[in-house]
Design an enzyme around this catalytic site. Structure first.
Site, short mmCIF file in Angstrom:
data_model
loop_
_atom_site.label_atom_id
_atom_site.label_comp_id
_atom_site.label_asym_id
_atom_site.label_seq_id
_atom_site.Cartn_x
_atom_site.Cartn_y
_atom_site.Cartn_z
CG ASP A 1 -14.61 -15.67 -0.17
OD1 ASP A 1 -15.62 -16.45 -0.80
OD2 ASP A 1 -14.47 -14.62 -0.33
CE1 TYR B 1 -22.88 -19.31 -3.91
CE2 TYR B 1 -21.54 -19.47 -1.86
CZ TYR B 1 -21.93 -18.94 -2.79
OH TYR B 1 -21.48 -17.66 -3.24
#
Ligand code: G6P
Ligand code: MN
Length: 442
Positions: A173, A264
């Site tokens: 997501d 990330y």
């Protein structure tokens, strides 16, 4: 015309994310109607903590949906159309180890990136392998929508172990969440956004953004991110660590502002700084437990013995839940709606291995996910992705072959590690706490 309804199974129904997922199913009941929801977990006690709430919210807002709670795989998997799967093998305790052990060696402690992601990957591969085998022993038709992390490794591993299986879709997501945040910054509806994106899961970049009329929004967003802190669309509900994570996207863009990275990417770029700021005694695993999990369990407790939802907060706030339901809807009615998807590369990125699982913008319909063509990527991105992909591949092979050497190679290739000395220390430490889950042979 009323849409045909489906039977779904929620595998990992003991996850604190599940009550909000039920809220999303309620919100979307006209778009994706369900006749039966099978709640499945191997941990009955954990699932049981939320059962009263789960039953009550459905009784009040979704009485037409039957709900079943089970710890029996046959009941869960033998007659179902979609499995929404989010298992966490080893639960929060192992997440905590994954995050804390690397920090002992000055390495990033993150559940999906670096050594923690490796260790979690080894557990998830085993859990998912068993799950897919079980499901397929009953039916080849059932869709497995999988949110189990680390999705990059799980997706690659499942592709290797079940190469013919076309009904497993691995989901994340984060791109969806980022698009929601872009939409808020740009003051447009998320449905208006047409993104271009490429990378690996938790390792990718938005490379363009337009509205449906074809107007460029990317330049505006990049300009904004030059002088404003990047904030998630739901900043007020986010813990401090997530806010810091978003702001580090700004930092990355001070160095490389061509594309906008996933949050990330920072673990691979600013590892030292992140380690420095981490508290080895209190990581995201603790924060998630003391924050979201506690709140959800309390809300669920307040539903015990109640017959109406009066005074009980209805949980709906879940990007993951919305994504799951929208994906199921897009498959069920062959909508080919746009999503950022994980698919086999097969020439989408022309100068990247065909058999890699890449994350790109694409669509989802009755045959699953389709990626849009990317073309050739530039050396910087290609170099980064090659290293990361080799790490993922070696992790999967280490799992399948129980190979210590491949595990050590994987960790040495990971940009958050690099040193084989540290790779060995952290691997040995992770291995010693993971005996119940995975074993490697030297
Ligand atoms: C994002 C990622 C997921 C990850 C989650 C962790 O949504 O895409 O892969 O599971 O963050 O969130 P948490 O609140 O548990 O740290
Ligand atoms: Mn994710």
């Amino acid at each position: 015309m009323k849409r045909k309804s489906h039977i779904i199974t929620i595998a990992g129904a003991g996850s604190a994310r599940v009550p909000a997922l039920l809220g999303n199913l309620i919100e979307y009941k006209d778009r994706f109607p369900v006749s039966k929801i099978i709640m499945y977990d191997i941990d009955n006690e954990r699932m049981g903590q939320m059962e009263a709430y789960d039953r009550l919210v459905l009784k009040c807002y979704y009485p037409e949906a039957e709900i079943v709670f089970t710890t029996d795989a046959e009941t869960a998997y033998s007659k179902t159309d979609f499995i929404f799967c989010q298992m966490r093998v080893g639960k929060g305790e192992m997440r905590s180890n994954d995050e804390k052990i690397p920090l002992k060696y000055g390495l990033v402690g993150q559940e999906t990136c670096g050594p923690g992601g490796f260790s979690y990957g080894m557990r998830s591969l085993q859990g998912m392998k068993e799950m897919v085998e079980k499901v397929r022993s009953y039916s080849k038709e059932t869709w497995i929508l999988n949110y189990t992390n680390p999705a990059a490794i799980v997706a690659l591993g499942l592709d290797r172990m079940f190469p013919e299986d076309k009904r497993i879709l691995n989901l994340c997501d984060q791109p969806y969440s980022l698009l929601k945040s872009y939409a808020k910054i740009l003051e447009v509806d998320q449905e208006e956004l047409v993104p271009k994106y490429f990378g690996l899961n938790h390792f990718g970049w938005f490379t363009d953004l337009k509205d449906k009329a074809g107007n460029d929004l990317f330049e505006k967003l990049r300009t904004y991110l030059r002088d404003h802190d990047f904030q998630p669309f739901n900043a007020e509900q986010r813990a401090k660590s997530w806010l810091d994570t978003y702001v580090r996207v700004n930092k990355y863009m001070k160095f490389f502002d061509e594309y906008i990275p996933t949050t990330y990417m920072q673990y691979y770029m600013f590892a030292d700084e992140i380690v420095e700021e981490s508290d080895p005694e209190y990581t995201r695993a603790d924060e998630a437990k003391d924050g979201r999990e506690k709140e959800v369990f309390e809300t669920c407790k307040s539903a015990e013995g109640k017959t109406t939802m009066e005074g009980i907060e209805m949980l709906t706030n879940s990007v993951f839940g919305k994504l799951m339901v929208e994906v199921a809807e897009s498959i069920a009615y062959d909508l080919n709606n746009p999503f950022v998807v994980m698919v086999k590369n097969n020439g989408l990125i022309t100068n990247f291995p065909a058999e890699a699982i890449v994350e790109v913008d694409g669509t989802i319909g009755k045959d699953g996910a389709k990626g849009n063509y990317v073309g050739e990527i530039k050396p910087f991105y290609k170099g980064l992705m090659e290293g990361q992909y080799a790490y993922e591949l070696l992790t999967v092979e280490a799992f399948m072959e129980k190979s210590y050497t491949k595990a050590l190679q994987a960790l040495t290739l990971n940009r958050t590690v690099i040193s084989p000395v540290k790779a060995k220390m952290v691997l040995d430490d992770l291995m010693s706490v993971s005996k119940d889950f995975w074993v490697l042979e030297k």
